[in-house]
Write an enzyme that holds these catalytic residues in place. Structure first.
Site, PDB file in Angstrom:
ATOM      1  N   GLU A   1      -1.842 -10.323   9.421  1.00  0.00           N
ATOM      2  CA  GLU A   1      -0.675 -10.295   8.529  1.00  0.00           C
ATOM      3  C   GLU A   1      -0.001 -11.651   8.504  1.00  0.00           C
ATOM      4  O   GLU A   1       0.328 -12.207   9.554  1.00  0.00           O
ATOM      5  CB  GLU A   1       0.334  -9.231   8.998  1.00  0.00           C
ATOM      6  CG  GLU A   1      -0.143  -7.831   8.688  1.00  0.00           C
ATOM      7  CD  GLU A   1       0.899  -6.763   8.975  1.00  0.00           C
ATOM      8  OE1 GLU A   1       1.945  -7.078   9.566  1.00  0.00           O
ATOM      9  OE2 GLU A   1       0.637  -5.600   8.599  1.00  0.00           O
TER      10      GLU A   1
ATOM     11  N   ASN B   1       0.855  -1.193   0.000  1.00  0.00           N
ATOM     12  CA  ASN B   1       0.000   0.000   0.000  1.00  0.00           C
ATOM     13  C   ASN B   1       0.887   1.238   0.000  1.00  0.00           C
ATOM     14  O   ASN B   1       1.793   1.351   0.826  1.00  0.00           O
ATOM     15  CB  ASN B   1      -0.882  -0.062   1.256  1.00  0.00           C
ATOM     16  CG  ASN B   1      -1.849   1.093   1.339  1.00  0.00           C
ATOM     17  OD1 ASN B   1      -1.858   1.977   0.473  1.00  0.00           O
ATOM     18  ND2 ASN B   1      -2.659   1.103   2.384  1.00  0.00           N
TER      19      ASN B   1
HETATM   20  N1  LIG Z   1     -13.291   3.369  -1.561  1.00  0.00           N
HETATM   21  C1  LIG Z   1     -12.189   3.606  -2.243  1.00  0.00           C
HETATM   22  N2  LIG Z   1     -12.258   4.275  -3.407  1.00  0.00           N
HETATM   23  C2  LIG Z   1     -11.157   4.510  -4.115  1.00  0.00           C
HETATM   24  N3  LIG Z   1      -9.927   4.115  -3.749  1.00  0.00           N
HETATM   25  C3  LIG Z   1      -9.791   3.445  -2.597  1.00  0.00           C
HETATM   26  C4  LIG Z   1     -10.910   3.151  -1.778  1.00  0.00           C
HETATM   27  N4  LIG Z   1     -10.468   2.470  -0.713  1.00  0.00           N
HETATM   28  C5  LIG Z   1      -9.131   2.353  -0.853  1.00  0.00           C
HETATM   29  N5  LIG Z   1      -8.714   2.938  -1.970  1.00  0.00           N
HETATM   30  C6  LIG Z   1      -7.320   3.011  -2.498  1.00  0.00           C
HETATM   31  O1  LIG Z   1      -6.585   2.014  -1.853  1.00  0.00           O
HETATM   32  C7  LIG Z   1      -5.524   2.575  -1.163  1.00  0.00           C
HETATM   33  C8  LIG Z   1      -5.256   1.812   0.112  1.00  0.00           C
HETATM   34  O2  LIG Z   1      -6.312   2.055   0.988  1.00  0.00           O
HETATM   35  P1  LIG Z   1      -6.095   2.261   2.553  1.00  0.00           P
HETATM   36  O3  LIG Z   1      -4.928   3.092   2.833  1.00  0.00           O
HETATM   37  O4  LIG Z   1      -7.372   2.688   3.117  1.00  0.00           O
HETATM   38  O5  LIG Z   1      -5.780   0.793   2.972  1.00  0.00           O
HETATM   39  P2  LIG Z   1      -5.643   0.237   4.448  1.00  0.00           P
HETATM   40  O6  LIG Z   1      -6.578  -0.894   4.553  1.00  0.00           O
HETATM   41  O7  LIG Z   1      -5.809   1.333   5.416  1.00  0.00           O
HETATM   42  O8  LIG Z   1      -4.209  -0.350   4.462  1.00  0.00           O
HETATM   43  P3  LIG Z   1      -3.166  -0.361   5.643  1.00  0.00           P
HETATM   44  O9  LIG Z   1      -3.507  -1.452   6.544  1.00  0.00           O
HETATM   45  O10 LIG Z   1      -1.904  -0.596   4.950  1.00  0.00           O
HETATM   46  O11 LIG Z   1      -3.204   0.984   6.276  1.00  0.00           O
HETATM   47  C9  LIG Z   1      -5.871   4.013  -0.943  1.00  0.00           C
HETATM   48  O12 LIG Z   1      -4.758   4.807  -0.859  1.00  0.00           O
HETATM   49  C10 LIG Z   1      -6.705   4.331  -2.175  1.00  0.00           C
HETATM   50  O13 LIG Z   1      -5.872   4.653  -3.229  1.00  0.00           O
HETATM   51 MG   LIG Z   2      -4.626   2.322   6.654  1.00  0.00          MG
END
Ligand SMILES: Nc1ncnc2c1ncn2[C@@H]1O[C@H](COP(=O)(O)OP(=O)(O)OP(=O)(O)O)[C@@H](O)[C@H]1O
Ligand SMILES: [Mg+2]
Length: 1126
Positions: free
Chosen positions: A394, A162
């Site tokens: 993880e 990510n």
């Molecule tokens: N609903 C959405 N619409 C568009 N893009 C999205 C959406 N959800 C996530 N993304 C894309 O996916 C990426 C990763 O999402 P996010 O950072 O929320 O993941 P995470 O689950 O919080 O991961 P981590 O555990 O690594 O923090 C975001 O930066 C965005 O680009």
């Molecule tokens: Mg996150």
């Protein structure tokens, strides 16, 4: 809300792609689950429900589903009313918090890159959009929202999974007042991945802030921070992916500074924070070289002191103090201080430990500082919405202490997920009064226990090892685990006594494996002890404390010599376990809302759905289990009102309107549709449907029904439209024609004189065209009218047929009911007879032979007695003309009853007669005689019945006028009256006194009272009268008698009946004479002197008036014309 939105009730089930709720999946299998997710994902439907849980697939591109319009669409709508969306969950949670006063928590889980952080931000922005507005409220909202970029800059980093991976766990409580306006918030952070500060895996970056600072800060600021813009100048910054496509570090730096300002950071605070960030970068550049000491040991020395110097300047630290701290370490034990030297490796270790501590403490300070700003000011009771964005499960190739901790946290979350979902499910059944059947599920409490048990849990043993005197290594820790956890069914190790794993080569010797609820994870023990200890040499913390920098001082309070604490600080594992415990306790008091994020591919790319990857996540998130739990009871539930609203068209009784309560309507509906009873249950406010197929059955029927209805509506609408169009055309045509005609006439009159011939021709053509058009329109209109009439006729025919059919049905039903009633009656009679027969048969043996006869007689007697008594009390009146008589009670009494009636009547008449006096009797006898003579023979008779036979109408005795006459008659005068004597010559009449005695009839002059004729009664042979209503009568004399010479007398009297009756009576009473004949005929002969004249009675014509007239027609005929009796 617009009008149309209010009117149209929608549902999750409308226009569904696949199924919107996995609970409705049929059949339910992992494959169908994945297929459904993929189908929806391919159609940009990234959200899917499992009951109230939202599954969210990362689209990796921006979708137009988060616009202000969408917010409005989902605002105040029920969860299942629209297609699945994160806004629906946020709205449900917010409204439940605001309206029902229930604290909420939103638990967002999923693996790295699945979209948790984005989801949490969407929830927060939705709530911010729908909650109250106002200057103060908006400021709070803004601060809450702006805390995100600050924490992301310091806590997020690019990883292979990510580009904006959160490297810490975050839980934020947003606090609201009773109106639902936000008051503030509290953020808790969990376990920042601080190892990233000093080392990043290949293809990953350090925390964003380092890059943002170097790219975004002005030259001036960089100079102040003694930094250079070039990333490659810093050891702690990995270079292979320092710039990330799509990530503008410089712009983000401005965003972060702006956000910090909004949150409430002072300029100098921001400066201090950046100084610390710069100091960490500088620290990373420190290098060490060995320097041999006299005791033969190597002592480390800082190689290039420039970076050290600049760092000390930045933080206000005395350079020598820090330098020393990298070469020596002081160990305090029992009030004694022992100083040992550090070798180069130890110096590097100390440097990195300091960098990690500096950064992680800075991060925690940031959270505390933000909390200070956003904390709710008012002391009133708050409602709370917690949003948890925490690292997901993880499983890497190489898993260490961090993964162990993270997975432990997820294990705990899964546990409360199971507990709360089941509890919620169970509570709903109880609330709705539905019987609860226990659901089998895997309870992961046993794995949590393996990790966190106070006595022999893995964390407890790690702490024990860390605190134990003597040599402690990761291997000794593993040995300990092997002995203590050997028997645990979720713990696996090669060195385990359990021989099962002795030859398992997938399980290396320096590892142990835990069977988590989400799958098996292999942990390498290396680094566990060290990371758990999280030691920072005291010399370093003291050096930090001594710094002339307010922030640094705050961050290292244990460096204060005045507060020397010999006790070791709590281990990382211990701290984490405690904070997870608090978090779980906190979550358990709230109403949970789940968002389970799924990453569709490993490439961070849109449109790709990697089956195996998603399958893995579905498995470890326990989603199938989630569906099964949800379906174990009832798959679908819906409140009665929306349910009735949705399906009411399926039943005649509920369509178009149901008047009663919704629940009854639903009951009627389900009965009418013949849905098997085991397929659903009625709760207090909802109907519960056991199988999805039942719901689909309802949906399918509804679809068909809607199509039919749509056709009907279309038909009616088209008809209406055509008709209104036609009417409009017709109306317009008339108006236009009228106008045109008026105009044409005027124009014609004007032009006719001046028009040249060709124009006249053109005008004629135009007129012809108009006429043709008019004809054509007329034809069209008539055709249209015919069509409409035909339609109306058809409609009428349908309703007539329908009415006829209804009538037939009703008549048939009536016939059936009558037949049924007849049969019932027959059955009852047969039954009574049968009972009677049985009873008689049963009791016959108890009677003697003649008992039957006696009973019969007795019964007859009783009946007769009853009959007579009844008759006695029910007799008709004593009037002889009363015809009434009670009804006969028993048919066998028919003869008796009639005879009694006759007897009673005779007796009554006798009684009546016995009241008579002699005079009255005579009167009645006379009346009787009159009846015998005239009844049904003469039309005059009926009018005489009511007249009393007075006899002496002239009151002969009293009247002095007739005294002389009466004294001349020695007999008793039985009748005295004035009669008319008819003149035989002309038919004219003259009045005479008519007197009757027992012996004679005397005719005297009315005026003088002189006797003119005295006819002895024996000379009379007969009396003749007509059949009509006249008073004429002829007294006929016997031929040869003395009186006969004068001829017969023709008289008329008002009292004809009385006179003739009396004459007849006297003759019949006289023993010596024959009875007087009374002839009744409309034609009779009378003797006038020598001639016989016929007296003929005819019906008078109207011109004769109302009186009887008599005329001599000729020698032989005297005609009497009698008016027709009225
Ligand atoms: N609903 C959405 N619409 C568009 N893009 C999205 C959406 N959800 C996530 N993304 C894309 O996916 C990426 C990763 O999402 P996010 O950072 O929320 O993941 P995470 O689950 O919080 O991961 P981590 O555990 O690594 O923090 C975001 O930066 C965005 O680009
Ligand atoms: Mg996150």
């Amino acid at each position: 809300m617009t009008y149309s939105k209010m009117e149209v009730k929608t549902s999750l089930l409308d226009n569904m792609i696949g199924v919107g709720d996995m609970v409705l999946l049929e059949p339910l299998s992992e494959d169908s689950f994945l297929e459904n997710l993929k189908k929806r994902f391919d159609h940009n439907e990234i959200y899917t429900y499992i009951g109230s849980v939202v599954i969210s697939l990362n689209p990796y591109r921006s979708l137009p589903i988060y616009t202000p319009d969408k917010v409005e669409e989902y605002r105040n709508r029920n969860f299942y009313e629209l297609s699945p969306h994160i806004y629906a969950l946020a709205d449900e949670a917010y409204r439940s918090l605001r309206d029902q006063d229930k604290d909420q928590c939103i638990l967002i889980t999923g693996e790295s890159g699945a979209g948790k952080t984005e989801a949490s931000k969407l929830v927060m922005s939705y709530v911010a959009a729908v909650c109250g507005k106002g200057q103060e409220v908006n400021k709070v909202k803004e601060q809450l929202l702006q805390s995100n970029p600050v924490l992301e800059a310091f806590g997020n980093a690019k990883t292979v999974r990510n580009d904006n991976s959160s490297r810490f766990g975050k839980y934020m409580d947003i606090e609201f007042d009773f109106k639902g306006d936000p008051l503030g918030g509290v953020i808790s952070n969990y376990l920042l991945e601080k190892s990233r500060v000093v080392k990043q895996p290949r293809g990953e970056r350090n925390f964003h802030i380092f890059y943002q600072l170097l790219s975004g800060a002005s030259d001036d600021m960089l100079k102040k921070l003694k930094l250079e813009r070039d990333f490659s100048k810093y050891n702690y910054l990995s270079l292979d992916s320092a710039t990330v496509s799509g990530l503008d570090d410089a712009a983000n730096f401005r965003t972060v500074r702006n956000a910090m300002q909004i949150v409430g950071f002072m300029e100098d605070e921001m400066q201090s924070v950046l100084e610390l960030v710069a100091a960490v970068l500088k620290l990373g550049n420190l290098d060490f070289k060995p320097e041999s000491r006299c005791n033969g040991m190597d002592e480390s020395r800082v190689k290039d002191k420039n970076d050290l110097k600049e760092m000390c300047e930045l933080l206000g630290i005395e350079q020598s103090v820090l330098e020393r701290a990298f070469s020596y370490r002081t160990v305090e034990a029992k009030m004694e201080k022992v100083s040992t030297t550090l070798n180069v490796a130890q110096a590097y270790y100390a440097r990195d430990a300091l960098a990690k501590n500096l950064y992680s403490r800075l991060f925690s300070w940031l959270v505390t500082r933000i909390n200070e700003s956003i904390r709710a000011q008012a002391k009133t009771r708050h409602k709370v919405m917690g949003v948890l964005d925490i690292y997901g499960f993880e499983i890497f190739e190489d898993n260490s202490f961090e993964q162990f901790i993270i997975n432990y946290c997820n294990e705990k979350l899964q546990q409360i997920f199971i507990e709360l979902t089941l509890r919620e499910e169970q509570e709903e059944y109880v609330r709705e009064g539905i019987e609860w059947t226990n659901i089998e599920y895997f309870n992961n409490a046993v794995i949590c226990d393996l990790i966190e048990n106070n006595q022999n849990g893995i964390l407890a043993m790690l702490d024990e090892e860390c605190l134990r005197p003597g040599t402690v290594t990761d291997e000794t820790f593993l040995d300990k685990l092997n002995t203590i956890c050997a028997e645990h069914q979720h713990f696996e190790s090669r060195l385990n006594k359990n021989s099962k794993f002795l030859n398992d080569h997938s399980l290396p010797h320096n590892c142990f494996r835990i069977q988590h609820y989400a799958g098996k994870v292999l942990y390498r023990v290396e680094g566990f002890v060290d990371k758990n200890n999280d030691l920072l040499y005291r010399d370093l913390s003291q050096a930090m404390y001594k710094a002339n920098h307010s922030l640094i001082k705050q961050l290292f309070p244990e460096g204060n010599p005045a507060k020397v604490n010999l006790k070791r600080p709590p281990t990382a594992g211990f701290q984490f376990r405690a904070s997870v415990g608090t978090l779980m306790g906190n979550l358990q008091t709230k109403n949970p809302n789940y968002i389970r994020c799924i990453k569709p591919n490993d490439k961070k790319a849109a449109h790709i759905f990697t089956d195996s990857l998603v399958r893995h996540q579905v498995r470890y998130l326990g989603l199938m289990e989630n569906v099964r739990v949800r379906r174990a009871g009832y798959a679908f539930r819906q409140a009665y009102e929306p349910c009735l609203e949705r399906y009411k068209m399926l039943c005649k009784n509920t369509w178009p309107h149901w008047k009663g309560p919704a629940r009854q309507g639903v009951e009627v509906l389900m009965t009418d549709l013949q849905v098997p009873a085991e397929e659903f249950a009625y709760g207090r406010s909802k109907i519960f449907i056991r199988n999805p197929r039942t719901l689909f059955f309802l949906e399918e029927k509804r679809k068909q029904c809607l199509e039919d209805l749509a056709t009907l509506i279309q038909k009616i609408y088209r008809g209406w439209k055509c008709r209104s169009h036609f009417l409009l055309l017709k109306k317009s045509e008339i108006v236009v024609a009228a106008w045109y005609r008026r105009y044409a006439v005027r124009l014609l009159s004007k032009l006719s004189s001046i028009l040249p011939p060709e124009l006249k021709y053109q005008k004629k053509c135009e007129e012809a065209v108009t006429t043709i058009a008019a004809f054509w329109h007329g034809t069209q209109a008539r055709r249209e009218l015919r069509k409409l009439k035909e339609e109306a006729r058809n409609k009428h025919a349908v309703s007539v047929i329908w009415a006829g059919w209804q009538g037939t049905k009703a008549r048939r039903e009536l016939r059936r009911l009558k037949e049924e009633a007849r049969r019932k009656h027959a059955v009852a009679v047969i039954w009574a007879y049968w009972q009677g027969l049985k009873v008689r048969r049963e009791y016959r043996k108890f009677f003697r032979a003649n008992a039957g006869r006696k009973i019969y007689n007795f019964t007859i007697q009783r009946i007769m007695q009853k009959y007579f008594l009844g008759l006695k009390s029910n007799l008709p009146s004593m009037s002889p003309i009363d015809k009434s008589w009670p009804a006969r009670p028993y048919s066998f009494l028919e003869g008796v009853h009639a005879e009694l009636r006759r007897i009673f009547h005779l007796w009554r008449c006798k009684k009546y007669r016995s009241q008579f006096t002699e005079e009255k009797k005579a009167v009645y006898e006379e009346k009787l005689e009159a009846s015998e003579l005239f009844k049904d023979k003469k039309a005059l008779y009926p009018s005489s019945v009511s007249q009393t036979f007075k006899g002496d109408y002239l009151e002969m005795v009293k009247n002095p006028k007739y005294q002389k006459l009466s004294s001349a008659i020695d007999e008793k005068i039985l009748l005295a009256d004035v009669v008319n004597k008819i003149n035989r010559a002309n038919g004219k009449s003259s009045p005479r006194l008519f007197l009757l005695t027992k012996k004679s009839v005397i005719l005297a002059d009315q005026k003088t009272g002189q006797v003119k004729t005295s006819l002895p009664l024996p000379d009379l042979s007969s009396v003749s009268t007509s059949t009509q209503s006249d008073g004429f009568f002829a007294l006929k004399l016997k031929e040869g008698s003395s009186s006969a010479v004068k001829g017969d007398f023709l008289l008329s009297s008002d009292h004809l009946i009385e006179i003739v009756t009396k004459l007849h009576r006297i003759s019949s009473l006289a023993a010596d004479r024959e009875k007087l004949n009374v002839d009744i005929s409309d034609e009779f002969l009378v003797q006038f002197k020598q001639d016989k004249v016929c007296v003929k009675f005819i019906q008078g014509s109207p011109k004769n008036g109302n009186s009887v007239s008599c005329k001599r027609k000729n020698n032989r005929l005297l005609e009497v014309s009698v008016p027709t009796s009225p």
